[in-house]
Design an enzyme around this catalytic site. Structure first.
Site, PDB file in Angstrom:
ATOM      1  N   LYS A  18       0.838  -1.197   0.000  1.00  0.00           N
ATOM      2  CA  LYS A  18       0.000   0.000   0.000  1.00  0.00           C
ATOM      3  C   LYS A  18       0.873   1.248   0.000  1.00  0.00           C
ATOM      4  O   LYS A  18       2.050   1.237   0.380  1.00  0.00           O
ATOM      5  CB  LYS A  18      -0.933   0.026   1.213  1.00  0.00           C
ATOM      6  N   ALA A 105      10.305  -2.758   6.159  1.00  0.00           N
ATOM      7  CA  ALA A 105      10.382  -1.466   6.849  1.00  0.00           C
ATOM      8  C   ALA A 105      10.470  -0.317   5.857  1.00  0.00           C
ATOM      9  O   ALA A 105      11.202   0.650   6.055  1.00  0.00           O
ATOM     10  CB  ALA A 105      11.581  -1.444   7.810  1.00  0.00           C
ATOM     11  N   GLY A 110       4.576  -4.370   3.825  1.00  0.00           N
ATOM     12  CA  GLY A 110       4.868  -5.697   3.294  1.00  0.00           C
ATOM     13  C   GLY A 110       4.593  -6.796   4.295  1.00  0.00           C
ATOM     14  O   GLY A 110       4.027  -7.842   3.948  1.00  0.00           O
ATOM     15  N   ASP A 145      -2.236  -2.007   9.685  1.00  0.00           N
ATOM     16  CA  ASP A 145      -2.312  -2.055   8.223  1.00  0.00           C
ATOM     17  C   ASP A 145      -2.829  -3.384   7.687  1.00  0.00           C
ATOM     18  O   ASP A 145      -3.105  -3.501   6.495  1.00  0.00           O
ATOM     19  CB  ASP A 145      -0.926  -1.782   7.611  1.00  0.00           C
TER      20      ASP A 145
END
Length: 312
Positions: A18, A105, A110, A145
């Protein structure tokens, strides 16, 4: 209606990275978290998870960023499988083969994509029969997320970013991602933000202009409303961000911003050929370790195939 594999099958699920088109940060709460108002867009850079029957839960990671991943109980995919097993009463294990294409990171979630893919893959493999909404509740326990990686598309996120509302967005958007090998710790970026804004106490929100731009499907209008409150904090901790932004400022990019907590920098292009041109410029200037051209919005976690183990 989704296909439900038999127990003998391996399940292959793909979930997207994203970017945050908008990221507004509120004051730090006693819990240590910040209230956020964000607009997520899933993009066509994906994590793949293949879940195979096994006696215990384990992970193995390959791909571009695999060296930065620990295959132990701290792995978010491992935690996702463990959480689902506990919630569903499943006593069998799973082996998770993770192919990493999203930077670790890097501000692109991810690890959250791995967790979302794992929840769906294990749900299908173990035939737990949980509804997407129930998987979403488990996703929120794993991280802010993870629920969005399940749903994909474009969405407004409130709270810690995990309270999602789908956003009406027309058209496709072309992005250039300038990725750095050295990642940033999200907590450290927020600490730097706090240092830069010691008296900040506002409640974050999403402007109506953002939603209007998404409805228009016009990349030029969207470029005018892109914003990330963490931009300066990420730039302070990763000086290479500023150099990337300087290079992109001299390119045909409509706008640039740091994705999430960084250090990945996303540049919005008016069309695909221009995105390819921008990417070539960034590569030629050698300011990023990896450059990707992607489109958004992309779908959330989804089943790609189920392969019988006895068929290889």
């Amino acid at each position: 209606m989704r296909a439900v594999p038999t127990v003998q099958q391996a399940v292959h699920v793909r979930a997207p990275a994203k970017i945050n088109l908008v990221l507004r940060v509120g004051a730090r709460e006693p819990s240590g978290y910040h209230q956020l108002a964000t607009v997520f867009q899933a993009v066509s850079l994906f994590e793949d998870v293949v879940a195979s029957p096994a006696e215990e839960i384990s992970t193995s990671t390959t791909g571009r960023w695999a060296e930065h991943v620990r295959d132990d109980e701290s792995n978010l995919a491992y935690r996702a499988a463990s959480l689902l097993a506990e919630a569903s009463g499943t006593r069998t294990g799973v082996h998770l083969e993770i192919t990493k294409r999203v930077p670790v990171a890097g501000g692109m979630a991810g690890g959250s994509a791995d967790a979302a893919a794992t929840l769906l893959a294990c749900d299908l493999l173990w035939q737990t029969g949980l509804a997407r909404e129930e998987l979403g509740h488990l996703a929120a326990e794993l991280g802010a997320d993870v629920p969005f990686a399940l749903t994909g598309g474009t969405a407004v996120g409130l709270g810690r970013g995990d309270v999602l509302t789908p956003a009406l967005a027309r058209g496709a958007y072309h992005w250039v991602l300038a990725i750095s090998e050295q990642g940033l710790s999200t907590p450290e970026v927020f600490e730097e933000w706090d240092r830069l804004h010691p008296e900040y106490a506002e409640h974050p929100s999403i402007d109506d202009a953002v939603m209007a731009a998404l409805i228009s499907g016009d990349a030029h209008r969207l470029a005018e409303v892109l914003v990330n409150d963490l931009d300066a904090a990420a730039g302070n901790l990763a000086p290479g961000v500023e150099r990337i932004q300087q290079v992109l400022a001299d390119s045909p990019a409509l706008a640039t911003l740091v994705s999430g907590s960084g250090p990945t920098v996303a540049a919005l292009a008016p069309d695909h050929p221009t995105a390819v041109e921008i990417a070539e410029t960034v590569r030629a200037m050698d300011v990023a370790d990896e450059v990707e051209v992607v489109t958004g919005p992309a779908p959330g976690a989804r089943l790609l195939e189920s392969v019988r183990e006895d068929e290889g």
